[in-house]
Scaffold this motif. Structure first.
Motif, short mmCIF file in Angstrom:
data_model
loop_
_atom_site.label_atom_id
_atom_site.label_comp_id
_atom_site.label_asym_id
_atom_site.label_seq_id
_atom_site.Cartn_x
_atom_site.Cartn_y
_atom_site.Cartn_z
N ILE A 69 0.83 -1.20 0.00
CA ILE A 69 0.00 0.00 0.00
C ILE A 69 0.87 1.25 0.00
O ILE A 69 0.60 2.22 -0.72
CB ILE A 69 -0.95 0.00 1.22
CG1 ILE A 69 -1.93 -1.17 1.13
CG2 ILE A 69 -1.70 1.32 1.32
CD1 ILE A 69 -2.78 -1.34 2.38
N GLU A 70 1.92 1.24 0.81
CA GLU A 70 2.81 2.40 0.85
C GLU A 70 3.48 2.64 -0.50
O GLU A 70 3.63 3.78 -0.94
CB GLU A 70 3.86 2.20 1.94
CG GLU A 70 3.32 2.33 3.36
CD GLU A 70 2.86 3.76 3.66
OE1 GLU A 70 3.71 4.64 3.87
OE2 GLU A 70 1.64 3.98 3.68
N ARG A 71 3.86 1.57 -1.18
CA ARG A 71 4.47 1.73 -2.52
C ARG A 71 3.46 2.30 -3.51
O ARG A 71 3.85 2.98 -4.47
CB ARG A 71 4.99 0.38 -3.02
CG ARG A 71 6.30 -0.07 -2.37
CD ARG A 71 6.92 -1.23 -3.15
NE ARG A 71 6.09 -2.42 -3.11
CZ ARG A 71 6.19 -3.37 -2.19
NH1 ARG A 71 7.09 -3.25 -1.21
NH2 ARG A 71 5.41 -4.43 -2.23
N ALA A 72 2.19 2.05 -3.27
CA ALA A 72 1.15 2.57 -4.15
C ALA A 72 0.79 4.02 -3.84
O ALA A 72 -0.08 4.61 -4.49
CB ALA A 72 -0.10 1.71 -4.06
N GLY A 73 1.46 4.61 -2.82
CA GLY A 73 1.22 6.00 -2.47
C GLY A 73 0.52 6.22 -1.16
O GLY A 73 0.19 7.34 -0.80
N GLY A 74 0.24 5.14 -0.44
CA GLY A 74 -0.42 5.26 0.86
C GLY A 74 -1.88 4.83 0.79
O GLY A 74 -2.40 4.49 -0.27
#
Length: 603
Positions: free
Chosen positions: A403-408
């Protein structure tokens, strides 16, 4: 542990310790007798159970199954509890949920064991902000913590609650509870965001003037109710919590203050070991976040566990009491700070007084009579629980990183990434439910067609427009609703005749299996008399494989001549002429029953 007597005599001294390899060899022998020929090295895997998130529950855990040191209660990584004393002093916070204004149910709860209130606030989905005062009339706000759940109306609802505190003369340090701001949770529910600027101001006010009052809730229920797995629920809660930490520190709070403004809400299911491990893993994961933020001692996660809405059924709702009891036990063992037991009729509408009483007494019995809170983290040290906690924490951390790699979390929701992943998980689980590999008692297993419907007053519509809300019973509920409508229109349910072949010893087991299966779809099984007398248009042959080989073909042909339009056979597919469909353990029951209703003209 065995304590040796004074003379040093050990009754087991002459028996050598069994080895893991010896146990596996014995298991291989048992599997071979059951028709499964596997080598010793694969015996353990053959008995293991696949869980979600790629995890497996093995049949045996030993000291070789090492997991990281969970530490001690009240100390990082807080696996064993966020407070040194755990829930040993007074038990967990018994928190009851209210969605409509009415002082009677609120006071009845508080006078009979409930210790805090969870109020759903909103013009369309709960208690109007203007009615908050009347809902809390007679409540001593310095004694009963209040938790708000107001969505986009959090600002006005929080202002009204703070006004009520001032009106009652409650000192700032005496106010306890949570103002319930959860912008990302609201977006997950509705697909709409709201202004977060007032949230930061609420957090600053709580930190400065109301130390017992928190401003934000990280609600993981939207992801659980959308069909997410335990790891996905944890991963979304971590991503949401981290997003709120960024917002609060950017608004001027220091890290310790920001951490102190969050409360986490998780689902507790009837899978007791998974629930215990989930709550323990959640504390470990949040402690890791706090450690990375430079405040390891402030990383104790405040947890609110809610018995799962997904597991609640509308048919045979009395069974929900058993589900919620197991879930509450798991939440308590897992160390939840507050627990909400949903009434058994929650899926049907507004709960009545009896349902509310049973819900609150569930916690009372577990705390006061079962003494569940006398020991802190009673599952701690179990090789299985410690290993499951560790594996679940790793799976959740991986999803959090994704999720963090997707921008949060916000970006993950808006791009559809989170919803897609949850839907994929639910699709796999739906197949298991349809095949009854995940049975639902009273619905897909042991249904009761003659049960009297439980009717409740309609509850306010929950927020919608974002992630879907799923239930384990939904596919079978749709089938039963079709049958109910047919009965209302014609005066009778659709029927199937069960034709028993051979002696009782040959057909009893499969006769019971077929009756159970068809009732799950609202189809009444008829066993008395002949096919012609049953009034059915379809028939199911029931007996043993040996009898089928001798009689199935002839029986099917005779039933066809008698007018049977479709012939089922209870058992695995085989060379049985005249048989249209075989029904067996693991078949797609929903597809079979839906097709049967279609042929019977049940819309």
């Amino acid at each position: 542990m065995t304590v040796l007597p004074d003379d040093g005599l050990s009754l087991a001294a002459e028996f050598p310790d069994a080895t893991h390899e010896q146990w596996r060899h014995l298991v291989t022998g048992v599997l071979r007798k059951s028709g499964r020929d596997v080598p010793d090295a694969e015996a353990e895997h053959a008995l293991s159970t696949a869980l979600e998130d790629g995890l497996r529950a093995r049949p045996l855990y030993t000291a070789r199954d090492l997991a990281p040191d969970p530490g001690l209660p009240g100390f990082p990584p807080f696996v064993r509890g966020g407070r040194a004393e755990g829930n040993t002093v007074g038990g967990w916070d018994v928190r009851q949920r209210h969605t409509v204004a009415g002082r009677g149910p609120v006071l009845a709860d508080l006078e009979n064991g409930v210790t805090s209130l969870w109020l759903v606030v909103g013009e369309s989905a709960g208690i109007p902000v203007a009615a908050l005062g009347s809902a809390l009339e007679g409540v001593h706000l310095d004694l009963a913590p209040v938790v708000l759940d107001a969505g986009a109306e959090t600002g006005p609802a929080a202002a009204e609650l703070l006004r009520l505190y001032a009106e009652q003369g409650v000192a700032g340090e005496a106010a306890r509870g949570n103002l319930g701001a959860d912008p990302l949770g609201h977006e997950a529910r509705t697909g709409r965001s709201y202004d977060t600027a007032p949230v930061a101001e609420l957090a600053r006010s709580c930190a400065a003037r109301h130390p017992g009052l928190r401003a934000l809730t990280v609600d993981a229920l939207p992801y659980h109710e959308a069909g997410g797995s335990a790891a996905q629920e944890l991963g979304c809660s971590l991503a949401t919590g981290v997003a709120y930490l960024r917002d609060l520190t950017a608004a001027g709070l220091d890290t310790v203050q920001a951490l102190g403004q969050l409360e986490f809400r998780y689902a507790a299911t009837a899978d007791q070991f998974l629930t215990v491990a989930k709550l323990r893993a959640a504390r470990r994961l949040w402690a890791r976040v706090a450690d990375v933020c430079g405040a390891p001692r402030a990383g104790a996660q405040l947890q609110h566990a809610v018995t799962s809405p997904v597991m609640m059924t509308r048919r045979d709702p009395w069974v929900n009491m058993l589900r919620t009891t197991v879930a509450t036990l798991a939440a308590g063992v897992g160390g939840a700070d507050a627990v909400t037991v949903l009434p058994f009729d929650d899926a049907l509408g507004l709960p009545d007084a009896f349902a509310r009483r049973i819900a609150r007494n569930t916690s009372t019995v577990l705390i006061e009579e079962s003494h569940l809170t006398r020991v802190i983290d009673p599952a701690g040290g179990s090789w299985y629980v410690e290993r499951l906690t560790d594996e679940l924490a790793h799976a959740a951390w991986e999803f959090f990183q994704e999720i963090e790699r997707a921008g949060g979390q916000a970006a993950g929701l808006r791009s559809g990434m989170v919803g897609e992943r949850l839907a994929r998980t639910w699709s796999v689980r739906s197949a298991k439910l349809a095949e009854r590999r995940e049975p639902v008692t009273g619905v897909s297993e042991f249904p009761h067609l003659a049960e009297k419907p439980v009717v409740r007053e309609r509850a306010p519509e929950p927020p919608s427009g974002g992630l879907p809300r799923v239930r384990r019973d939904e596919a079978f509920e749709a089938l039963r609703a079709r049958s109910d409508a047919h009965q209302a229109a014609t005066g009778a349910r659709p029927r199937v005749h069960l034709a028993a072949l051979g002696p009782a010893s040959a057909h009893t087991g499969r006769l019971a299996f077929a009756a159970n299966l068809f009732q799950a779809g609202g189809i009444e099984p008829v066993t008395d008399g002949t096919f012609e007398e049953s009034g059915a248009r379809e028939v199911c042959l029931c007996s043993s494989d040996a009898v089928y080989e001798e009689q199935a073909g002839a029986a099917a042909s005779a039933l066809r001549e008698a007018g049977a339009g479709h012939v089922f056979l209870a058992g695995r597919p085989g060379p049985y002429p005249g048989v249209d469909t075989c029904v067996f353990a693991g078949c797609d029951a929903v597809a079979v029953l839906s097709a049967a209703l279609d042929r019977m003209g049940v819309s």
